[in-house]
Design a protein around this motif. Sequence first.
Motif, short mmCIF file in Angstrom:
data_model
loop_
_atom_site.label_atom_id
_atom_site.label_comp_id
_atom_site.label_asym_id
_atom_site.label_seq_id
_atom_site.Cartn_x
_atom_site.Cartn_y
_atom_site.Cartn_z
N SER A 1 0.84 -1.20 0.00
CA SER A 1 0.00 0.00 0.00
C SER A 1 0.87 1.25 0.00
N THR A 2 0.30 2.33 -0.51
CA THR A 2 1.02 3.61 -0.46
C THR A 2 0.92 4.23 0.93
N GLN A 3 0.19 3.61 1.84
CA GLN A 3 0.14 4.09 3.21
C GLN A 3 1.37 3.68 4.00
N GLU A 4 2.12 2.69 3.50
CA GLU A 4 3.35 2.27 4.15
C GLU A 4 4.41 3.34 3.93
N TRP A 5 5.12 3.67 4.98
CA TRP A 5 6.11 4.74 4.89
C TRP A 5 7.25 4.36 3.96
N ALA A 6 7.65 3.10 3.93
CA ALA A 6 8.75 2.67 3.07
C ALA A 6 8.42 2.86 1.60
N VAL A 7 7.15 2.77 1.23
CA VAL A 7 6.74 2.98 -0.16
C VAL A 7 6.44 4.45 -0.39
N LYS A 8 5.80 5.07 0.57
CA LYS A 8 5.33 6.46 0.42
C LYS A 8 6.47 7.45 0.24
N LYS A 9 7.62 7.19 0.90
CA LYS A 9 8.71 8.17 0.85
C LYS A 9 9.40 8.20 -0.51
N HIS A 10 9.16 7.16 -1.35
CA HIS A 10 9.77 7.14 -2.69
C HIS A 10 8.82 7.64 -3.77
N LEU A 11 7.58 7.95 -3.41
CA LEU A 11 6.59 8.38 -4.39
C LEU A 11 6.31 9.87 -4.25
N GLY A 12 5.85 10.45 -5.35
CA GLY A 12 5.33 11.82 -5.29
C GLY A 12 3.89 11.74 -4.85
N PRO A 13 2.95 11.74 -5.82
CA PRO A 13 1.55 11.53 -5.45
C PRO A 13 1.28 10.06 -5.13
N THR A 14 0.41 9.83 -4.16
CA THR A 14 0.17 8.45 -3.71
C THR A 14 -1.08 7.84 -4.31
N CYS A 15 -1.64 8.45 -5.36
CA CYS A 15 -2.86 7.90 -5.92
C CYS A 15 -2.87 7.90 -7.45
N GLY A 16 -1.77 8.21 -8.10
CA GLY A 16 -1.76 8.31 -9.55
C GLY A 16 -1.32 7.03 -10.24
N VAL A 17 -1.02 7.19 -11.53
CA VAL A 17 -0.60 6.06 -12.36
C VAL A 17 0.74 5.52 -11.88
N SER A 18 1.68 6.40 -11.54
CA SER A 18 3.00 5.94 -11.08
C SER A 18 2.89 5.21 -9.75
N ALA A 19 1.96 5.62 -8.90
CA ALA A 19 1.76 4.93 -7.62
C ALA A 19 1.25 3.51 -7.87
N CYS A 20 0.32 3.33 -8.79
CA CYS A 20 -0.20 2.00 -9.10
C CYS A 20 0.90 1.12 -9.69
N GLU A 21 1.73 1.70 -10.55
CA GLU A 21 2.82 0.93 -11.15
C GLU A 21 3.82 0.48 -10.09
N ASN A 22 4.19 1.37 -9.19
CA ASN A 22 5.15 1.02 -8.14
C ASN A 22 4.58 0.02 -7.13
N ILE A 23 3.30 0.15 -6.83
CA ILE A 23 2.66 -0.83 -5.94
C ILE A 23 2.66 -2.20 -6.61
N GLY A 24 2.48 -2.24 -7.93
CA GLY A 24 2.55 -3.52 -8.66
C GLY A 24 3.93 -4.14 -8.56
N ARG A 25 4.97 -3.33 -8.67
CA ARG A 25 6.35 -3.84 -8.54
C ARG A 25 6.60 -4.40 -7.14
N VAL A 26 6.19 -3.64 -6.13
CA VAL A 26 6.41 -4.06 -4.74
C VAL A 26 5.63 -5.34 -4.44
#
Length: 199
Positions: A125-150
């Motif tokens: 989830s983008t609510q996790e600090w370890a993921v959130k600190k590497h993202l800009g917006p936490t609800c866009g296309v790039s966030a979905c792509e990075n959550i898929g990788r993780v």
Amino acid sequence: MALLGHIGRNVSVFVGRVRTRVACVKNFKDLSIQPDVRLSSIAAPASPSAVLDNDNEVVSEKFINRNPRNLELLALAVKDRGWRTVWPSRQHWHRVVLSRSQKHVTAQVLSGDPASLSRPVVSASTQEWAVKKHLGPTCGVSACENIGRVLAQRCLEAGIRHATFRAIPWEFRSQSVQKFRDALKEGGLILSEPRRIYK
């Protein structure tokens, strides 16, 4: 002088080891060696009477499978079929669920076991600090792509290589869901499960 003292100590230790080995060899020669005794590191096969007397060697007729995912990995586990009208289908071992809100993106892998439907096996989830600190917006296309990788990385670390992913058709066409799906595939997760073997 310190160097000579160090060398002297090493030589005395070496000589002491040689003396103990020579003493062991002399004691070994004193032993009466029987012709049936093997002098190797490999154990000789036991006689049939010795095997029957030893309880540790008896194979139990009852086998208990202690790995809960063993049948699933062999493609023998039962998949819950559910009703044909139920969507998404319950005929899976693991299912990927993507949920998006206005602020965060969450992805979970749910088990097909009816007893554990409420608990996710793996999640990101983008609510996790370890993921959130590497993202800009936490609800866009790039966030979905990075959550898929993780999520793909965590699934492979947990031993899950196959999972089904079926998004709602009108959500599936969105760019963020497509990027999430592509990131799962690039991460090594196979988005289809093998057919169950009926025996």
